[in-house]
Design a protein around this motif. Structure first.
Motif, PDB file in Angstrom:
ATOM      1  N   GLY A   1      32.623  30.337 -18.231  1.00 30.60           N
ATOM      2  CA  GLY A   1      33.100  29.050 -18.716  1.00 30.60           C
ATOM      3  C   GLY A   1      34.115  29.220 -19.834  1.00 30.60           C
ATOM      4  N   TYR A   2      33.858  30.158 -20.736  1.00 23.96           N
ATOM      5  CA  TYR A   2      34.775  30.417 -21.850  1.00 23.96           C
ATOM      6  C   TYR A   2      36.123  30.912 -21.344  1.00 23.96           C
ATOM      7  N   LYS A   3      36.110  31.685 -20.266  1.00 31.13           N
ATOM      8  CA  LYS A   3      37.345  32.271 -19.749  1.00 31.13           C
ATOM      9  C   LYS A   3      38.118  31.329 -18.826  1.00 31.13           C
ATOM     10  N   LEU A   4      37.414  30.441 -18.105  1.00 36.00           N
ATOM     11  CA  LEU A   4      38.064  29.708 -17.023  1.00 36.00           C
ATOM     12  C   LEU A   4      38.213  28.209 -17.252  1.00 36.00           C
ATOM     13  N   VAL A   5      37.306  27.586 -17.991  1.00 37.52           N
ATOM     14  CA  VAL A   5      37.302  26.120 -18.066  1.00 37.52           C
ATOM     15  C   VAL A   5      38.487  25.614 -18.885  1.00 37.52           C
ATOM     16  N   PRO A   6      39.332  24.754 -18.310  1.00 44.55           N
ATOM     17  CA  PRO A   6      40.435  24.158 -19.084  1.00 44.55           C
ATOM     18  C   PRO A   6      39.918  23.065 -20.005  1.00 44.55           C
ATOM     19  N   ASP A   7      40.635  22.819 -21.089  1.00 46.34           N
ATOM     20  CA  ASP A   7      40.228  21.793 -22.044  1.00 46.34           C
ATOM     21  C   ASP A   7      40.948  20.491 -21.701  1.00 46.34           C
ATOM     22  N   ILE A   8      40.350  19.708 -20.811  1.00 52.40           N
ATOM     23  CA  ILE A   8      40.951  18.460 -20.339  1.00 52.40           C
ATOM     24  C   ILE A   8      40.388  17.303 -21.162  1.00 52.40           C
ATOM     25  N   ARG A   9      41.277  16.442 -21.646  1.00 54.12           N
ATOM     26  CA  ARG A   9      40.861  15.275 -22.420  1.00 54.12           C
ATOM     27  C   ARG A   9      41.537  14.027 -21.873  1.00 54.12           C
ATOM     28  N   GLU A  10      40.856  12.904 -22.022  1.00 57.04           N
ATOM     29  CA  GLU A  10      41.423  11.600 -21.675  1.00 57.04           C
ATOM     30  C   GLU A  10      41.307  10.704 -22.909  1.00 57.04           C
ATOM     31  N   LEU A  11      42.070   9.628 -22.918  1.00 56.22           N
ATOM     32  CA  LEU A  11      41.950   8.659 -23.995  1.00 56.22           C
ATOM     33  C   LEU A  11      40.577   7.996 -23.912  1.00 56.22           C
ATOM     34  N   ALA A  12      39.768   8.171 -24.933  1.00 54.66           N
ATOM     35  CA  ALA A  12      38.394   7.642 -24.942  1.00 54.66           C
ATOM     36  C   ALA A  12      38.235   6.641 -26.081  1.00 54.66           C
ATOM     37  N   GLY A  13      37.781   5.460 -25.744  1.00 55.60           N
ATOM     38  CA  GLY A  13      37.514   4.454 -26.775  1.00 55.60           C
ATOM     39  C   GLY A  13      36.139   4.670 -27.376  1.00 55.60           C
ATOM     40  N   LYS A  14      35.601   3.625 -27.987  1.00 59.03           N
ATOM     41  CA  LYS A  14      34.261   3.716 -28.554  1.00 59.03           C
ATOM     42  C   LYS A  14      33.217   3.693 -27.439  1.00 59.03           C
ATOM     43  N   LEU A  15      32.157   4.445 -27.670  1.00 63.29           N
ATOM     44  CA  LEU A  15      31.085   4.479 -26.676  1.00 63.29           C
ATOM     45  C   LEU A  15      30.359   3.146 -26.652  1.00 63.29           C
ATOM     46  N   ASP A  16      30.074   2.684 -25.469  1.00 63.91           N
ATOM     47  CA  ASP A  16      29.363   1.412 -25.274  1.00 63.91           C
ATOM     48  C   ASP A  16      27.866   1.648 -25.470  1.00 63.91           C
ATOM     49  N   TRP A  17      27.443   1.636 -26.741  1.00 62.62           N
ATOM     50  CA  TRP A  17      26.040   1.940 -27.052  1.00 62.62           C
ATOM     51  C   TRP A  17      25.091   0.876 -26.503  1.00 62.62           C
ATOM     52  N   LEU A  18      25.494  -0.378 -26.534  1.00 65.21           N
ATOM     53  CA  LEU A  18      24.629  -1.438 -26.006  1.00 65.21           C
ATOM     54  C   LEU A  18      24.452  -1.273 -24.502  1.00 65.21           C
ATOM     55  N   GLY A  19      25.530  -1.039 -23.794  1.00 62.20           N
ATOM     56  CA  GLY A  19      25.435  -0.823 -22.350  1.00 62.20           C
ATOM     57  C   GLY A  19      24.611   0.400 -22.024  1.00 62.20           C
ATOM     58  N   PHE A  20      24.794   1.473 -22.787  1.00 61.85           N
ATOM     59  CA  PHE A  20      24.014   2.698 -22.598  1.00 61.85           C
ATOM     60  C   PHE A  20      22.524   2.425 -22.778  1.00 61.85           C
ATOM     61  N   ALA A  21      22.164   1.682 -23.831  1.00 57.07           N
ATOM     62  CA  ALA A  21      20.753   1.382 -24.097  1.00 57.07           C
ATOM     63  C   ALA A  21      20.156   0.513 -23.000  1.00 57.07           C
ATOM     64  N   LEU A  22      20.883  -0.506 -22.574  1.00 56.59           N
ATOM     65  CA  LEU A  22      20.381  -1.387 -21.516  1.00 56.59           C
ATOM     66  C   LEU A  22      20.122  -0.606 -20.232  1.00 56.59           C
ATOM     67  N   PHE A  23      21.084   0.220 -19.859  1.00 53.09           N
ATOM     68  CA  PHE A  23      20.960   0.980 -18.614  1.00 53.09           C
ATOM     69  C   PHE A  23      19.844   2.016 -18.708  1.00 53.09           C
ATOM     70  N   ALA A  24      19.771   2.730 -19.828  1.00 56.14           N
ATOM     71  CA  ALA A  24      18.772   3.784 -19.986  1.00 56.14           C
ATOM     72  C   ALA A  24      17.355   3.232 -19.961  1.00 56.14           C
ATOM     73  N   ILE A  25      17.126   2.150 -20.685  1.00 54.99           N
ATOM     74  CA  ILE A  25      15.773   1.557 -20.724  1.00 54.99           C
ATOM     75  C   ILE A  25      15.391   1.022 -19.349  1.00 54.99           C
ATOM     76  N   ALA A  26      16.346   0.391 -18.662  1.00 54.33           N
ATOM     77  CA  ALA A  26      16.062  -0.130 -17.325  1.00 54.33           C
ATOM     78  C   ALA A  26      15.690   0.991 -16.367  1.00 54.33           C
ATOM     79  N   ALA A  27      16.420   2.118 -16.418  1.00 51.30           N
ATOM     80  CA  ALA A  27      16.130   3.246 -15.534  1.00 51.30           C
ATOM     81  C   ALA A  27      14.744   3.815 -15.808  1.00 51.30           C
ATOM     82  N   GLY A  28      14.412   3.977 -17.090  1.00 54.87           N
ATOM     83  CA  GLY A  28      13.092   4.501 -17.433  1.00 54.87           C
ATOM     84  C   GLY A  28      11.965   3.586 -16.996  1.00 54.87           C
ATOM     85  N   LEU A  29      12.131   2.290 -17.193  1.00 52.55           N
ATOM     86  CA  LEU A  29      11.088   1.330 -16.820  1.00 52.55           C
ATOM     87  C   LEU A  29      10.895   1.263 -15.308  1.00 52.55           C
TER      88      LEU A  29
END
Length: 482
Positions: free
Chosen positions: A206-234
């Protein structure tokens, strides 16, 4: 971006077209271009080896930890569910911090989790360690797949993906054997410690081959993440509770809360500027069909790798090594069909292949219900060989058609959602299979072998019905992917 505008930017939304933006995000060196698929192969190898070894070792682990073999599903479900919960942020982390840093960090975390699993003195400690291991796994394989999607032209995607998983198919071939012999002649702890040398290898390449690819990333949707994660667990917990006597009300309550949270997430995603899973993904028709088919098809298929080792060891009284040998035809069939997957899909189309193959898998699962301890191994092996080939065909076709028409920033979120969908289907499938087995064995008082057989009938019928979802594909869908 508004849904109607997003729709117009994707010809696959309602009017399919073979014209896609085929330019990769990064220019690879000749060395990277040739060997980068092995990065995904190592990641898959580690995860699949871990899963296949664990399935074979569960009965012996249950004995060592003082648990019933039929109650060990949480050692598997906890890992799959953790993947489903944390995969949504893998695309965001890769876009913001770079694919290279996130991938290497994931391997380190997965290896540390493996060490803690080997140290587990109880099932509770093991489940907690599997959660830690799952957090690493949630970033490892999805990010490796994302690297390939962004590094190669779309018309090479099927070939590259298909090639990348060939070395990884060695894992399910050796996993049951290694797991069987380790728990029979050494100790179950070694089924986790074996991940450490693979982790070191992954870090090196991985250190030798993986390229460092980045995209424009906004703020993480913490509310959406929490809603989805709790629903999946339940939802996963609800399946387990619904199978237990006297726990129907808590199970129904959890299901209702989970569905309500998913409904709230949909409303949230419509208004959020940067939702964790943009609803515009579902404007792409092939993605919409592929993600649905992935979920329902895997409900039946995912329970089989968990149930088969239990059937062989608990019901048929095979030794762990004997069970390991009998499971190897599945991997042999998967490896054998790989060189032909692209040609078969080109010849018959994604639609015909997925509809026919899903039906075949359902029939094969029903045939497992005909097994008993008196049937010689040389009658069982061909059945499992064909099942392995069909599994391999199914996963390659479903994965490629699902993400093949996504472009730009949608690739990261779409890749993450597909991976989440797969892991949810695995956790739901195992929980559902274990729940059905519990109902037949504990509540309906079926004899052990009969309970397994009845469970396979239910799973097979569900798989056949799930194949109908692929009828919504059009014959020309996916032609730009090979």
């Amino acid at each position: 971006m508004p849904d109607n505008q997003q729709k117009s930017n994707h010809p696959a939304a309602d009017t399919p077209s073979p014209v896609l933006n085929t330019e990769p995000k990064v220019k690879l060196s000749p060395l990277q271009s040739k060997f980068l698929p092995y990065v995904l192969a190592v990641a898959l190898f580690m995860q699949i080896l871990d899963a296949t070894i664990l399935n074979t070792a569960l009965p012996e682990m249950a004995l060592a930890l003082g648990e019933s073999p039929l109650k060990m599903q949480w050692a598997v479900i906890s890992y799959a569910l953790t993947l489903a919960i944390f995969i949504p942020i893998s695309g965001f982390l890769a876009d913001k911090y770079g694919t290279r840093k996130v991938f290497l960090s994931a391997i380190v975390l997965f290896s540390i989790g493996s060490i803690f699993c080997a140290m587990s003195p109880s099932l509770d400690f093991l489940v907690a360690s599997r959660v830690l291991q799952g957090i690493g796994g949630a970033m490892m394989t999805p990010v490796a797949r994302l690297i390939l999607v962004k590094s190669y032209p779309r018309n090479q995607l099927l070939t590259v993906m298909n090639f990348a998983v060939i070395p990884a198919l060695i894992a399910p071939l050796v996993g049951p054997l290694v797991g069987g012999y380790l728990v029979q002649y050494a100790s179950w702890h070694w089924i986790f410690l074996i991940n450490i040398p693979m982790g070191i290898l992954g870090l090196i390449i991985g250190y030798k081959l993986v390229p460092d690819i980045r995209e424009l990333a906004g703020k993480l949707d913490w509310l959406g993440f929490a809603l989805f994660a709790i629903a999946a667990g339940l939802l996963t917990l609800a399946v387990e509770f619904l199978s237990q006597p006297g726990e129907v009300l808590p199970g129904v309550t959890m299901s209702a809360i989970a569905l309500s949270l998913l409904f709230i997430y949909v409303r949230h995603a419509r208004k959020a500027s940067n939702p964790i899973f943009p609803l515009s993904l579902f404007n792409v028709r092939t993605f919409r069909i592929g993600i649905t088919g992935n979920l329902f098809t895997r409900l039946g298929i995912s329970a089989v790798p968990y149930l088969l080792p239990l059937l062989f060891q608990v019901a048929f009284k095979y030794t762990p090594s004997q069970a390991g040998w009998l499971l190897t035809p599945i991997a042999v069939g998967a490896m054998g069909i790989k060189p032909w997957v692209s040609k078969i899909i080109q010849r018959f189309s994604y639609r015909k292949v997925l509809v026919t193959n899903t039906t075949t898998l359902g029939i094969l699962i029903i045939l497992l219900a005909q097994l008993d301890a008196s049937i010689p191994w040389y009658y069982i092996a061909p059945l499992l060989l064909v099942m392995g080939a069909c599994n391999s065909m199914q996963f390659s076709a479903m994965n490629t058609i699902t993400i093949g028409d996504l472009e730009g920033p949608q690739t990261s979120s779409g890749n993450s959602l597909m991976a989440v969908n797969q892991q949810l289907a695995i956790s739901f499938g195992i929980a559902f299979g274990a729940a059905i087995l519990t109902v037949f064995s504990d509540r309906l008082n079926f004899e052990v072998v009969s309970a397994f057989n009845a469970t396979y009938y239910v799973l097979g019928i569900i798989t056949i019905i799930s194949g109908l979802s692929f009828l919504r594909l059009k014959p020309e869908d996916g032609r730009g992917l090979y």
